[in-house]
Design an enzyme around this catalytic site. Structure first.
Site, PDB file in Angstrom:
ATOM      1  N   SER A 104       0.811  -1.221   0.000  1.00  0.00           N
ATOM      2  CA  SER A 104       0.000   0.000   0.000  1.00  0.00           C
ATOM      3  C   SER A 104       0.846   1.273   0.000  1.00  0.00           C
ATOM      4  O   SER A 104       0.317   2.369  -0.169  1.00  0.00           O
ATOM      5  CB  SER A 104      -0.951   0.004   1.203  1.00  0.00           C
ATOM      6  OG  SER A 104      -0.223  -0.023   2.419  1.00  0.00           O
ATOM      7  N   SER A 115      14.069  -8.619   4.852  1.00  0.00           N
ATOM      8  CA  SER A 115      14.680  -8.477   6.168  1.00  0.00           C
ATOM      9  C   SER A 115      15.056  -7.003   6.286  1.00  0.00           C
ATOM     10  O   SER A 115      14.213  -6.123   6.090  1.00  0.00           O
ATOM     11  CB  SER A 115      15.901  -9.393   6.296  1.00  0.00           C
ATOM     12  OG  SER A 115      16.550  -9.194   7.517  1.00  0.00           O
ATOM     13  N   ASP A 124      -4.976  -8.813   5.842  1.00  0.00           N
ATOM     14  CA  ASP A 124      -4.196  -8.597   7.056  1.00  0.00           C
ATOM     15  C   ASP A 124      -3.245  -9.782   7.173  1.00  0.00           C
ATOM     16  O   ASP A 124      -3.682 -10.934   7.230  1.00  0.00           O
ATOM     17  CB  ASP A 124      -5.139  -8.525   8.267  1.00  0.00           C
ATOM     18  CG  ASP A 124      -4.411  -8.246   9.578  1.00  0.00           C
ATOM     19  OD1 ASP A 124      -3.190  -8.501   9.655  1.00  0.00           O
ATOM     20  OD2 ASP A 124      -5.065  -7.807  10.534  1.00  0.00           O
ATOM     21  N   TYR A 181      12.312  -5.129  17.067  1.00  0.00           N
ATOM     22  CA  TYR A 181      12.398  -5.049  15.607  1.00  0.00           C
ATOM     23  C   TYR A 181      13.581  -5.851  15.096  1.00  0.00           C
ATOM     24  O   TYR A 181      13.450  -6.678  14.187  1.00  0.00           O
ATOM     25  CB  TYR A 181      12.531  -3.587  15.165  1.00  0.00           C
ATOM     26  CG  TYR A 181      12.817  -3.455  13.686  1.00  0.00           C
ATOM     27  CD1 TYR A 181      11.844  -3.765  12.737  1.00  0.00           C
ATOM     28  CD2 TYR A 181      14.074  -3.051  13.226  1.00  0.00           C
ATOM     29  CE1 TYR A 181      12.104  -3.667  11.384  1.00  0.00           C
ATOM     30  CE2 TYR A 181      14.343  -2.944  11.875  1.00  0.00           C
ATOM     31  CZ  TYR A 181      13.359  -3.252  10.953  1.00  0.00           C
ATOM     32  OH  TYR A 181      13.623  -3.165   9.608  1.00  0.00           O
ATOM     33  N   LYS A 218      13.770  -9.297  12.678  1.00  0.00           N
ATOM     34  CA  LYS A 218      14.485  -9.370  11.402  1.00  0.00           C
ATOM     35  C   LYS A 218      15.629 -10.384  11.448  1.00  0.00           C
ATOM     36  O   LYS A 218      15.918 -11.041  10.438  1.00  0.00           O
ATOM     37  CB  LYS A 218      15.003  -7.974  11.013  1.00  0.00           C
ATOM     38  CG  LYS A 218      13.895  -7.002  10.628  1.00  0.00           C
ATOM     39  CD  LYS A 218      13.029  -7.548   9.494  1.00  0.00           C
ATOM     40  CE  LYS A 218      12.020  -6.527   9.001  1.00  0.00           C
ATOM     41  NZ  LYS A 218      11.154  -7.052   7.920  1.00  0.00           N
TER      42      LYS A 218
END
Length: 273
Positions: free
Chosen positions: A12, A132, A54, A146, A150
């Site tokens: 998006s 990643s 989603d 976070y 990753k």
């Protein structure tokens, strides 16, 4: 160049949207998914196929995969691109928020991969691209959840690559550096929410100031560096296992690997002073 059926999550805005545009223009059949379907109308106008999804909802994922298979009978490329950055001190962030980070960045990615792989396996062909980050190889303060997510994507992708080798399915890890997208805004919103007051307020303020300065100066690479890279991966018969692109990606990972923990710690913290 053969035309391929491509599924892109997180399309998006930013890297996902720019790349979708480029791949549509190349003549590929591009399905794009995100929660904000109203933000993908321009892709539909270009000839893409946006679907609301989603990445943490298994029914949504199943519906998307079923829809593509019904219309195209195959999925040649899956780009797991949906994700966001949860920032704040470990002590401050509720574990439920950390779970959401993993639900989006890892478990959502894993669920859609599980549902697409059988079709690629039957076709004995396919490419899976997992987004990643240079943050999957290094670290910064206030980014524990976070970076953990990753790092997990990196390990997940490496194991998946070995498992799918015999079926001629390629697994590629994309490790962007600093890209001019909404990522910085979301990160700053999170860190301000969780750690702007209390024991870590000083460190938080330093990180916010440094991040704003970087984005205000427009230092991030344009999303086109990602779209060009993904286009290369999609059209290569033998893509590399990793592509490290965008501002700071290569030098930061190089420093992390070769300079050792303590020196790297000093370099990272020096950027906040």
């Amino acid at each position: 160049m053969s035309k391929k059926v491509i599924l892109i999550t997180g399309a998006s805005s930013g890297m996902g949207k720019e790349t979708a545009k480029a791949l549509i223009q190349e003549g590929h059949t591009v399905y794009t998914v995100a929660r904000r379907i109203d933000h993908m109308q321009d892709l539909k106008n270009m000839g893409g196929y946006p679907i609301q999804m989603d990445v943490t909802n298994e029914n949504d994922i199943q519906n998307v995969v079923d829809t593509i298979i019904k219309h195209e009978s195959k999925i040649d490329v899956l780009w797991n691109n949906a994700g966001y950055g949860l920032y704040g001190a470990v002590e401050d962030i509720p574990v439920d928020e950390a779970r959401k980070q993993f639900e989006v960045n890892l478990f959502g990615l894993a669920t859609i991969t599980q549902k697409v792989v059988p079709y690629m396996r039957q076709a004995k062909s396919g490419t899976i691209i997992n987004t990643s980050s240079m943050g999957g190889k290094m670290y910064t303060p206030m980014g524990a959840w976070y970076h953990a997510s990753k790092h997990a994507v990196e390990g997940f992708s490496d194991c998946l690559r070995l498992e799918l080798q015999e079926f001629n399915i390629k697994v590629v890890v994309l490790e962007p550096g600093v890209i001019a997208t909404e990522f910085g805004e979301v990160m700053l919103k999170n860190i301000s929410q969780f750690s702007s007051k209390g024991a870590y307020s000083s460190l938080t303020n330093q990180l916010v100031t440094a991040t704003k300065k970087m984005y205000d100066k427009g230092q991030g690479s344009k999303p086109t560096v990602i779209s060009k890279t993904v286009s290369k991966i999609v059209n290569e018969t033998k893509p590399k296992t990793r592509y490290r692109v965008g501002l700071w990606a290569k030098p930061m990972v190089w420093m992390r690997i070769y300079l050792g923990d303590k020196l790297f710690d000093k370099i990272i913290m020096s950027q906040l002073s």
